[in-house]
Design an enzyme around this catalytic site. Sequence first.
Site, PDB file in Angstrom:
ATOM      1  N   ARG A 121      24.329  61.135 -26.450  1.00 37.39           N
ATOM      2  CA  ARG A 121      25.202  59.971 -26.615  1.00 37.39           C
ATOM      3  C   ARG A 121      24.926  58.869 -25.590  1.00 37.39           C
ATOM      4  O   ARG A 121      25.769  58.009 -25.347  1.00 37.39           O
ATOM      5  CB  ARG A 121      26.685  60.368 -26.573  1.00 37.39           C
ATOM      6  CG  ARG A 121      27.111  61.297 -27.702  1.00 37.39           C
ATOM      7  CD  ARG A 121      28.622  61.353 -27.833  1.00 37.39           C
ATOM      8  NE  ARG A 121      29.018  62.178 -28.958  1.00 37.39           N
ATOM      9  CZ  ARG A 121      29.357  63.457 -28.864  1.00 37.39           C
ATOM     10  NH1 ARG A 121      29.351  64.046 -27.689  1.00 37.39           N
ATOM     11  NH2 ARG A 121      29.705  64.129 -29.932  1.00 37.39           N
ATOM     12  N   LYS A 143      18.057  45.163 -27.696  1.00 38.04           N
ATOM     13  CA  LYS A 143      17.808  45.584 -29.073  1.00 38.04           C
ATOM     14  C   LYS A 143      16.859  46.775 -29.071  1.00 38.04           C
ATOM     15  O   LYS A 143      15.778  46.712 -28.481  1.00 38.04           O
ATOM     16  CB  LYS A 143      17.194  44.446 -29.887  1.00 38.04           C
ATOM     17  CG  LYS A 143      18.193  43.424 -30.392  1.00 38.04           C
ATOM     18  CD  LYS A 143      17.512  42.466 -31.352  1.00 38.04           C
ATOM     19  CE  LYS A 143      18.486  41.490 -31.947  1.00 38.04           C
ATOM     20  NZ  LYS A 143      17.829  40.575 -32.910  1.00 38.04           N
ATOM     21  N   GLU A 185       6.303  33.994 -29.557  1.00 38.85           N
ATOM     22  CA  GLU A 185       7.679  34.037 -29.074  1.00 38.85           C
ATOM     23  C   GLU A 185       7.914  33.013 -27.969  1.00 38.85           C
ATOM     24  O   GLU A 185       8.986  32.408 -27.887  1.00 38.85           O
ATOM     25  CB  GLU A 185       8.026  35.448 -28.579  1.00 38.85           C
ATOM     26  CG  GLU A 185       7.989  36.518 -29.653  1.00 38.85           C
ATOM     27  CD  GLU A 185       9.126  36.409 -30.661  1.00 38.85           C
ATOM     28  OE1 GLU A 185      10.112  35.685 -30.394  1.00 38.85           O
ATOM     29  OE2 GLU A 185       9.023  37.034 -31.728  1.00 38.85           O
ATOM     30  N   LYS A 227      16.127  33.762 -22.922  1.00 40.41           N
ATOM     31  CA  LYS A 227      16.645  34.941 -23.622  1.00 40.41           C
ATOM     32  C   LYS A 227      17.907  35.463 -22.930  1.00 40.41           C
ATOM     33  O   LYS A 227      18.896  35.805 -23.597  1.00 40.41           O
ATOM     34  CB  LYS A 227      15.556  36.026 -23.630  1.00 40.41           C
ATOM     35  CG  LYS A 227      15.907  37.295 -24.424  1.00 40.41           C
ATOM     36  CD  LYS A 227      15.644  37.126 -25.897  1.00 40.41           C
ATOM     37  CE  LYS A 227      15.993  38.374 -26.688  1.00 40.41           C
ATOM     38  NZ  LYS A 227      14.920  39.368 -26.709  1.00 40.41           N
ATOM     39  N   GLU A 237      24.573  39.687 -31.426  1.00 42.63           N
ATOM     40  CA  GLU A 237      24.111  38.830 -32.524  1.00 42.63           C
ATOM     41  C   GLU A 237      25.219  38.538 -33.531  1.00 42.63           C
ATOM     42  O   GLU A 237      25.052  38.657 -34.741  1.00 42.63           O
ATOM     43  CB  GLU A 237      22.907  39.476 -33.230  1.00 42.63           C
ATOM     44  CG  GLU A 237      22.042  38.469 -33.986  1.00 42.63           C
ATOM     45  CD  GLU A 237      20.744  39.087 -34.463  1.00 42.63           C
ATOM     46  OE1 GLU A 237      19.769  38.979 -33.709  1.00 42.63           O
ATOM     47  OE2 GLU A 237      20.727  39.675 -35.554  1.00 42.63           O
ATOM     48  N   ARG A 241      23.163  34.253 -30.821  1.00 38.48           N
ATOM     49  CA  ARG A 241      21.915  35.011 -30.676  1.00 38.48           C
ATOM     50  C   ARG A 241      21.046  34.956 -31.929  1.00 38.48           C
ATOM     51  O   ARG A 241      19.841  35.199 -31.867  1.00 38.48           O
ATOM     52  CB  ARG A 241      22.223  36.466 -30.290  1.00 38.48           C
ATOM     53  CG  ARG A 241      20.961  37.256 -29.902  1.00 38.48           C
ATOM     54  CD  ARG A 241      21.276  38.579 -29.256  1.00 38.48           C
ATOM     55  NE  ARG A 241      20.054  39.311 -28.971  1.00 38.48           N
ATOM     56  CZ  ARG A 241      19.988  40.446 -28.277  1.00 38.48           C
ATOM     57  NH1 ARG A 241      21.091  40.981 -27.774  1.00 38.48           N
ATOM     58  NH2 ARG A 241      18.836  41.042 -28.060  1.00 38.48           N
ATOM     59  N   ASN A 245      16.137  34.343 -33.934  1.00 38.44           N
ATOM     60  CA  ASN A 245      15.429  34.773 -35.138  1.00 38.44           C
ATOM     61  C   ASN A 245      14.699  33.624 -35.824  1.00 38.44           C
ATOM     62  O   ASN A 245      14.266  33.772 -36.973  1.00 38.44           O
ATOM     63  CB  ASN A 245      16.417  35.429 -36.112  1.00 38.44           C
ATOM     64  CG  ASN A 245      16.980  36.725 -35.575  1.00 38.44           C
ATOM     65  OD1 ASN A 245      16.232  37.588 -35.124  1.00 38.44           O
ATOM     66  ND2 ASN A 245      18.287  36.858 -35.597  1.00 38.44           N
ATOM     67  N   HIS A 248      11.782  34.368 -38.035  1.00 40.98           N
ATOM     68  CA  HIS A 248      11.751  35.804 -38.295  1.00 40.98           C
ATOM     69  C   HIS A 248      12.188  36.186 -39.707  1.00 40.98           C
ATOM     70  O   HIS A 248      11.831  37.262 -40.187  1.00 40.98           O
ATOM     71  CB  HIS A 248      12.618  36.547 -37.274  1.00 40.98           C
ATOM     72  CG  HIS A 248      12.003  36.639 -35.918  1.00 40.98           C
ATOM     73  ND1 HIS A 248      11.709  35.521 -35.162  1.00 40.98           N
ATOM     74  CD2 HIS A 248      11.613  37.709 -35.173  1.00 40.98           C
ATOM     75  CE1 HIS A 248      11.167  35.905 -34.017  1.00 40.98           C
ATOM     76  NE2 HIS A 248      11.097  37.216 -33.993  1.00 40.98           N
ATOM     77  N   HIS A 252       9.372  38.486 -40.691  1.00 40.69           N
ATOM     78  CA  HIS A 252       9.556  39.928 -40.862  1.00 40.69           C
ATOM     79  C   HIS A 252       9.208  40.360 -42.276  1.00 40.69           C
ATOM     80  O   HIS A 252       8.671  41.457 -42.492  1.00 40.69           O
ATOM     81  CB  HIS A 252      11.000  40.329 -40.537  1.00 40.69           C
ATOM     82  CG  HIS A 252      11.245  40.555 -39.084  1.00 40.69           C
ATOM     83  ND1 HIS A 252      12.507  40.739 -38.561  1.00 40.69           N
ATOM     84  CD2 HIS A 252      10.392  40.640 -38.028  1.00 40.69           C
ATOM     85  CE1 HIS A 252      12.419  40.914 -37.249  1.00 40.69           C
ATOM     86  NE2 HIS A 252      11.151  40.857 -36.910  1.00 40.69           N
ATOM     87  N   HIS A 264       2.868  41.035 -35.368  1.00 42.20           N
ATOM     88  CA  HIS A 264       4.202  40.434 -35.368  1.00 42.20           C
ATOM     89  C   HIS A 264       4.159  38.940 -35.022  1.00 42.20           C
ATOM     90  O   HIS A 264       4.778  38.119 -35.708  1.00 42.20           O
ATOM     91  CB  HIS A 264       5.096  41.180 -34.368  1.00 42.20           C
ATOM     92  CG  HIS A 264       6.447  40.571 -34.191  1.00 42.20           C
ATOM     93  ND1 HIS A 264       7.454  40.704 -35.121  1.00 42.20           N
ATOM     94  CD2 HIS A 264       6.961  39.799 -33.189  1.00 42.20           C
ATOM     95  CE1 HIS A 264       8.528  40.052 -34.702  1.00 42.20           C
ATOM     96  NE2 HIS A 264       8.255  39.505 -33.543  1.00 42.20           N
TER      97      HIS A 264
END
Length: 362
Positions: A121, A143, A185, A227, A237, A241, A245, A248, A252, A264
């Site tokens: 956990r 993330k 990026e 960032k 997000e 945030r 993207n 993206h 993606h 990527h």
Amino acid sequence: MALLNVNAKTKEYPIYIEKDFSGLKACIEKSGLLKAKILIVTDSNVEKLYLADLKEALKDIEENICVHVFPAGEENKTLDTIKGIYESCISNKLDRSSAIIALGGGVCGDMAGFAAATYMRGIKFIQVPTTLLSQVDSSVGGKTGVDFSGGKNIIGAFYQPEFVYANVSAIETLPYDEFISGMGEVIKHGLIMDKAYFDYIFKNKESIKERKKDTLSYIIEGSCEIKARVVAQDETEQGLREILNFGHTAGHAIESLSGFTIPHGKCVALGMICALNLSLKYGNIRKEDIEEVKALLSYFDFPSKVSGIASKSIYDQMFYDKKARNNVLTFVILSEMGKAVSTKAVTKEDIFTALEEIIEFS
């Protein structure tokens, strides 16, 4: 060399930007993990390049160190690989006071972080990114996740590290394709939040391409600062945030449809061109702005077109994106150079028009 802090809602932590691994032990000590059992998770490529150096930097605590190596490549960003990390945690008797070090690029950081978030956990983990992409983006912000059933990062968690330790010297050995993947990026950060930063990148593109250490340190620090600023305001997000993207949504989709054979960063660059064309209609940028961005992307050898993938396939794949809500696509566009917003107001017709700008027809 540089120290930044990420002030996320769930955790505050530092980003260290250094010239080698020699300061890592002191950072571990400062985090209270010097006596903890630590599992280094890395891939088969990074193992050959940096594992020995990292272990040398931690030789005084080597009795507490164990290693798990998984096969390199996005195609191995799977739950099966996560299972292997869990098995190493168990066989090496990691408990809730233990920690995982992610040594590698974004694939490694995402998976090691997800394993840390879910083993017992949640145990502590440390990001030691070795690629430009991971140093400026994926290692910061918490993330974590894996690809699943053709979807990129479709399973994951928000889980912040204890700290990020970026060794700038690692960038010098990166293959060129991986280096420019990270530049996608970097350029994105300037476009969405800091026009002056974008101008710096444009004006210093030669020294960046030559990988001069001072310039690399500057852009790593600059991108991490951007960032960190976004994550501090919106950790999970829910709003702001989403601007990270930019490029993206289409990027993606292209990456998934290529079977992850297109890197990527190149996919994001294609996605940014698509988003810039949407920004021309829905935002407040000029055609001259788009041409300037495309010129910068071209300088770093990013493609402006993709072949072998139909615009309808890209459009359909977009609905598997995590940002899609109630079967409605969300796009990040530029309201102006250096300022981005999210919108659901983009029409299907305009999406197809923007996609056709990046499709190479035979």
